[in-house]
Motif scaffolding. Structure first.
Motif, mmCIF file in Angstrom:
data_model
loop_
_atom_site.group_PDB
_atom_site.id
_atom_site.type_symbol
_atom_site.label_atom_id
_atom_site.label_comp_id
_atom_site.label_asym_id
_atom_site.label_seq_id
_atom_site.Cartn_x
_atom_site.Cartn_y
_atom_site.Cartn_z
ATOM 1 N N VAL A 441 40.672 44.537 24.439
ATOM 2 C CA VAL A 441 41.213 43.680 23.381
ATOM 3 C C VAL A 441 40.814 42.230 23.591
ATOM 4 O O VAL A 441 40.769 41.440 22.636
ATOM 5 C CB VAL A 441 42.751 43.800 23.275
ATOM 6 C CG1 VAL A 441 43.165 45.215 22.945
ATOM 7 C CG2 VAL A 441 43.451 43.309 24.543
ATOM 8 N N PHE A 442 40.491 41.860 24.828
ATOM 9 C CA PHE A 442 40.123 40.472 25.099
ATOM 10 C C PHE A 442 38.735 40.119 24.551
ATOM 11 O O PHE A 442 38.323 38.956 24.603
ATOM 12 C CB PHE A 442 40.194 40.189 26.599
ATOM 13 C CG PHE A 442 41.581 40.320 27.161
ATOM 14 C CD1 PHE A 442 42.670 39.759 26.505
ATOM 15 C CD2 PHE A 442 41.814 41.017 28.339
ATOM 16 C CE1 PHE A 442 43.953 39.888 27.009
ATOM 17 C CE2 PHE A 442 43.097 41.148 28.853
ATOM 18 C CZ PHE A 442 44.166 40.577 28.191
ATOM 19 N N GLU A 443 38.038 41.118 24.031
ATOM 20 C CA GLU A 443 36.778 40.819 23.353
ATOM 21 C C GLU A 443 37.003 40.139 22.008
ATOM 22 O O GLU A 443 36.108 39.471 21.479
ATOM 23 C CB GLU A 443 35.968 42.109 23.149
ATOM 24 C CG GLU A 443 35.524 42.762 24.456
ATOM 25 C CD GLU A 443 34.836 44.101 24.220
ATOM 26 O OE1 GLU A 443 34.519 44.404 23.034
ATOM 27 O OE2 GLU A 443 34.614 44.837 25.190
ATOM 28 N N VAL A 444 38.212 40.297 21.443
ATOM 29 C CA VAL A 444 38.482 39.719 20.121
ATOM 30 C C VAL A 444 39.667 38.765 20.119
ATOM 31 O O VAL A 444 39.896 38.065 19.130
ATOM 32 C CB VAL A 444 38.715 40.826 19.063
ATOM 33 C CG1 VAL A 444 37.445 41.625 18.845
ATOM 34 C CG2 VAL A 444 39.865 41.738 19.460
ATOM 35 N N THR A 445 40.416 38.711 21.199
ATOM 36 C CA THR A 445 41.540 37.774 21.281
ATOM 37 C C THR A 445 41.800 37.477 22.745
ATOM 38 O O THR A 445 41.324 38.181 23.635
ATOM 39 C CB THR A 445 42.810 38.349 20.617
ATOM 40 O OG1 THR A 445 43.812 37.326 20.531
ATOM 41 C CG2 THR A 445 43.369 39.534 21.384
ATOM 42 N N GLU A 446 42.570 36.416 22.985
ATOM 43 C CA GLU A 446 42.907 36.031 24.345
ATOM 44 C C GLU A 446 44.399 36.256 24.582
ATOM 45 O O GLU A 446 45.147 36.625 23.682
ATOM 46 C CB GLU A 446 42.589 34.531 24.571
ATOM 47 C CG GLU A 446 41.196 34.109 24.186
ATOM 48 C CD GLU A 446 40.142 34.557 25.193
ATOM 49 O OE1 GLU A 446 40.463 35.337 26.114
ATOM 50 O OE2 GLU A 446 38.983 34.133 25.052
ATOM 51 N N ARG A 447 44.801 36.008 25.819
ATOM 52 C CA ARG A 447 46.226 35.895 26.095
ATOM 53 C C ARG A 447 46.710 34.549 25.571
ATOM 54 O O ARG A 447 46.073 33.525 25.797
ATOM 55 C CB ARG A 447 46.501 35.976 27.597
ATOM 56 C CG ARG A 447 46.112 37.279 28.265
ATOM 57 C CD ARG A 447 46.483 37.202 29.745
ATOM 58 N NE ARG A 447 46.141 38.417 30.462
ATOM 59 C CZ ARG A 447 44.998 38.600 31.104
ATOM 60 N NH1 ARG A 447 44.059 37.657 31.091
ATOM 61 N NH2 ARG A 447 44.763 39.740 31.747
#
Length: 805
Positions: A441-447
């Motif tokens: 998921v970090f490919e499209v959003t961050e923490r």
């Protein structure tokens, strides 16, 4: 108590009209609150109050209520003056009668409950129904318009408020935190939610810490510490505290108006600077909060029977009790009610006076009618990717290994991408998104992160839609608030530590159950859990990390609310994930492991299997033409692996044995159909499990759970369950199953024990299995890992071949 004007930026007195309207609205709310607690007749005191007008059982909480209504009246002024979009989260849920009173004065209550009309007859019904058999609960329950937080169990108001504000840029969530609630662990952690709130695309939370000094019978900590220490505490949390303190209503009205305007100005300035780019780059804003200090039981009896009441814990619940035994209390109650001058507040018909109705906002701007507090009105379905685009290519059972939750992470990455513009999907978890293999998921959003970001940090960003904080309570509260205001999400957690939110889970389940009986409550998205790093994969962390019991907590709730899924491989996990993200008004629990493991079903087969929730795996069974000698059932990824390994041993050593393999994805299918919507009918259950053959059931959790679900079935006496028996330590993965008797060798033992036709071969085969267990024990103690035949095991087809990808 001294009146305080600490922190005022300007002194602008309310106009006499505004002061009159606010005070009248507040007095009317207080009158209606007391009436709900005490009266069942004579609602407008048109005749002298008598004992028969009073409820025989006095239930409810007065102490916090006047403060709650004071805040409500002032927020109404802010909404009208600024056309603000505000909802009210009532942390002191015991103030339920105050919340009902305010929604009644706004007219929303009568719109939704026409029989509780805005007249004397309606007021009588309003009073009589409160905490009365066949009536409404005493808390700010789902029955109360505008409520997204019941508050009966304290500690969750602030996390709910921030969850509601995420991705709601125009919404302001006024969150009242009681000083008793402020002593709870969940609330203490939730103050840190401001470190995740981005003023560009999120709304705002205005915490209002209401210090009235006492809990049920004790003073509260934050009300007794020195003011400088109190201020320093909240400055340290990253807030700018604004104080409103005193007891004189006119001065308190003026002060509250000034402070609320100041807080709103600060909120709007923070948002404007962030959204137009003029604000400081990379800095977390300092959000305002209000600390309201007012007497407990404000405007109530000063003393009762010579004992201090207002401003003391005696006003917490029912200040005047024992009316039947003490007739003078009836007169005290009448004087108390008349002190609000109800003849000024309600007309001859019993309708709130025009100037009171004018003090409330109109339409959807009323906090009790705001659509964000009935989130299903705003809910839009997620755009979901095609399952086959994320499928693991399985050309045959056991042909390939994969990390099941990593495949789920790829699916969730696409969910994030497809819903990027809508910003209506979030993942929450206690620092475990990557640990549970959802890192794609970090490919499209961050923490999400509003603190300092160092050059070496990875996947931290101001705009992230993954929320991680090492507080399961805060994660749960955020997600509940997010869902209840119309959005979607997933909570990823280690299985053993989801127990931290057992009670929050219970409260949310009760909320959903209650909502099902309230026609105007629109369905909200389901609360979805992924429980990974589960009991059978925590051999490295040891006994403290090994607990599958959350399933049992869930099964105590209503069947209409709870679902439990145990997908055996990646493709079934993808199917289950796709399904739960489409559901509403449910709590869905998915338990799935993260290590590389053998995959069993193609996507097409997985879809069919998951739709049924349970089924016979013919490819793993033997002698499928007629009734089997034994049914080997399994639920969970590791139990499925061990069952198939046991079948392979039996097929080799006892080839004449007819084995039926039944795999369970949806645990609720085991219940009778009349008890659960997903349950099997008795005939369907018998067709799978037979009516008289032994069933050896390998289960992910505690064995008694399967017995509990199946105890009324025809063949229950022949169901023998192996699962987790509270045996664990730091050991090898396979040894975890051995310690609990879930391993392949113990499963073979069970078959030998219960299948009568094997009586003649039992001794030799049992000795062989015992030998394997002794060999295993010696090997792991010598080498620190499982035997090669365990590590390298793979499924062998009936013809002795293996399937290669």
């Amino acid at each position: 108590m001294n009146e305080s004007t600490d922190g005022a930026s300007a002194v602008e007195r309310l106009s006499q009209r505004e002061l009159h309207e606010i005070d009248a609205f507040w007095r009317a709310a207080n009158y209606l609150t007391i009436g709900q607690i005490y009266l069942m007749d004579n609602p407008l005191l048109r005749e002298p109050l008598r004992l028969e007008h009073v409820k025989p059982r006095l239930l409810g909480h007065w102490g916090t209520s006047p403060g709650l209504s004071f805040i409500y009246a002032h927020l109404n002024r802010i909404i009208r003056a600024r056309d603000a979009n505000v909802i009210y989260v009532c942390g002191p849920g015991h103030g339920g009668p105050a919340m009902v009173a305010n929604t009644y004065l706004e007219g929303t209550y009568s719109e939704l409950y026409p029989d509780v009309s805005l007249d004397e007859a309606g007021m009588r019904k309003l009073f009589r129904q409160f905490s009365f058999p066949g009536g409404i609960p005493s808390h700010a329950a789902p029955d109360v318009p505008g409520s997204i937080h019941e508050g009966g169990e304290l500690g969750y108001a602030l996390s709910h408020a921030f969850g509601a504000a995420f991705d709601n840029p125009e919404l302001i969530v006024a969150c009242v935190v009681g000083d008793g609630e402020a002593e709870t662990g969940p609330l203490a952690a939730a103050w840190h939610s401001n470190k995740f709130l981005n003023p560009v695309h999120d709304g705002a939370v205005l915490p209002i810490l209401h210090l009235n000094g006492y809990k049920i019978a004790n003073p509260t900590i934050l009300a007794r510490i020195p003011k400088d220490e109190l201020r320093a505490l909240f400055v340290g949390y990253g807030y700018e505290p604004l104080f409103v303190e005193g007891h004189d209503p006119s001065l308190m009205h003026e002060r509250m108006a000034i402070v609320l305007d100041e807080a709103m100005d600060k909120i709007r300035a923070i948002q404007a600077a962030a959204r137009d780019g003029t604000g400081p780059k990379g800095e977390r804003p300092v959000w305002p909060m209000i600390i309201l200090r007012s007497p407990k039981g404000w405007t109530g009896p000063k003393a009762v029977d010579g004992l201090k009441t207002e401003g003391f814990w005696r006003s917490h619940q029912v200040p005047l009790a024992g009316l039947a035994e003490n007739p003078q209390h009836v007169k005290l109650l009448e004087d108390w009610l008349k002190s609000y001058r109800p003849e000024e507040l309600f007309d001859e018909a019993g309708t709130p006076a025009r100037f009171i109705r004018a003090a409330a906002p109109h339409g959807a701007r009323r906090m009790s009618a705001n659509p964000h507090a009935n989130g299903g009105v705003l809910r839009k379905s997620l755009d979901l990717p095609r399952l086959h685009d994320h499928a693991i290519a399985v050309v045959g059972p056991g042909a390939v290994k994969a990390e099941s939750t990593k495949a789920m992470g790829g699916f969730l990455r696409s969910v994030m991408a497809l819903n990027e513009k809508a910003r209506n999907f979030r993942i929450v978890g206690p620092d475990e998104t990557a640990s549970n293999r959802l890192q794609d998921v970090f490919e499209v959003t961050e923490r999400a992160w509003m603190e300092t970001i160092l050059p070496e940090d990875v996947h931290l960003g101001r705009d992230g839609r993954v929320l991680e904080i090492l507080s399961e309570h805060t994660c749960q509260g955020w997600l509940e608030g997010y869902l209840l205001t119309g959005r979607h999400g997933l909570f990823s957690c280690y299985e053993a530590f989801i127990h931290i939110v057992d009670s929050m889970f219970n409260q949310h389940a009760k909320w959903l159950d209650a909502c099902s009986d309230i026609p105007w409550r629109r369905p909200v998205s389901s609360l979805n859990y992924l429980l990974s790093s589960h009991v059978w994969h925590q051999e490295h962390n040891g006994f403290s990390h090994q607990d599958p019991g959350f399933i049992d907590v869930a099964l105590n709730k209503k069947a209409d609310v709870v679902r439990v899924y145990l997908p055996p491989d990646a493709n079934t996990l993808l199917c289950v994930t796709d399904h739960v993200l489409r559901t509403w008004n449910r709590i869905n629990i998915i338990v799935a492991g993260k290590p590389r493991s053998w995959q069993w079903l193609s996507m097409d087969d997985a879809i069919v299997h998951c739709r049924a929730g349970i089924g016979i795996w013919d490819w793993a069974s033997t002698g499928t033409a007629g009734e089997p000698d034994v049914v080997m059932a399994c639920a969970g990824d590791v139990p499925t692996l061990e069952t198939l390994a046991a079948v392979q041993i039996l097929r080799e050593l006892v080839p004449e044995l007819a084995i039926r393999v039944v795999n369970v994805v949806d645990l609720m299918t085991l219940q009778p159909k009349e008890h659960h919507p997903h349950g099997l009918s008795d005939s369907e259950f018998d067709a799978l499990f037979t009516t008289d053959r032994p069933v050896i059931f390998a289960y992910h959790g505690y064995p008694w759970t399967i017995h509990r679900l199946t105890y009324r079935r025809t063949n229950h006496g022949n169901i023998h369950v192996r699962g987790y028996n509270e045996e664990g330590t730091t050991t090898t993965p396979f040894d975890m199953t051995v310690l609990n008797g879930l391993d392949r060798y113990h499963l073979v033992h069970s078959v030998l024990d219960w299948v009568q036709k094997l009586k003649g071969v039992r001794v030799g085969l049992k000795q062989a299995m015992d030998g394997k267990l002794l060999e295993h024990r010696a090997y792991i103690r010598a080498h620190g890992q499982d035997m090669p035949e365990i590590r390298d095991w793979r499924w062998v087809e009936r013809d002795g071949s293996t399937t290669h990808a």
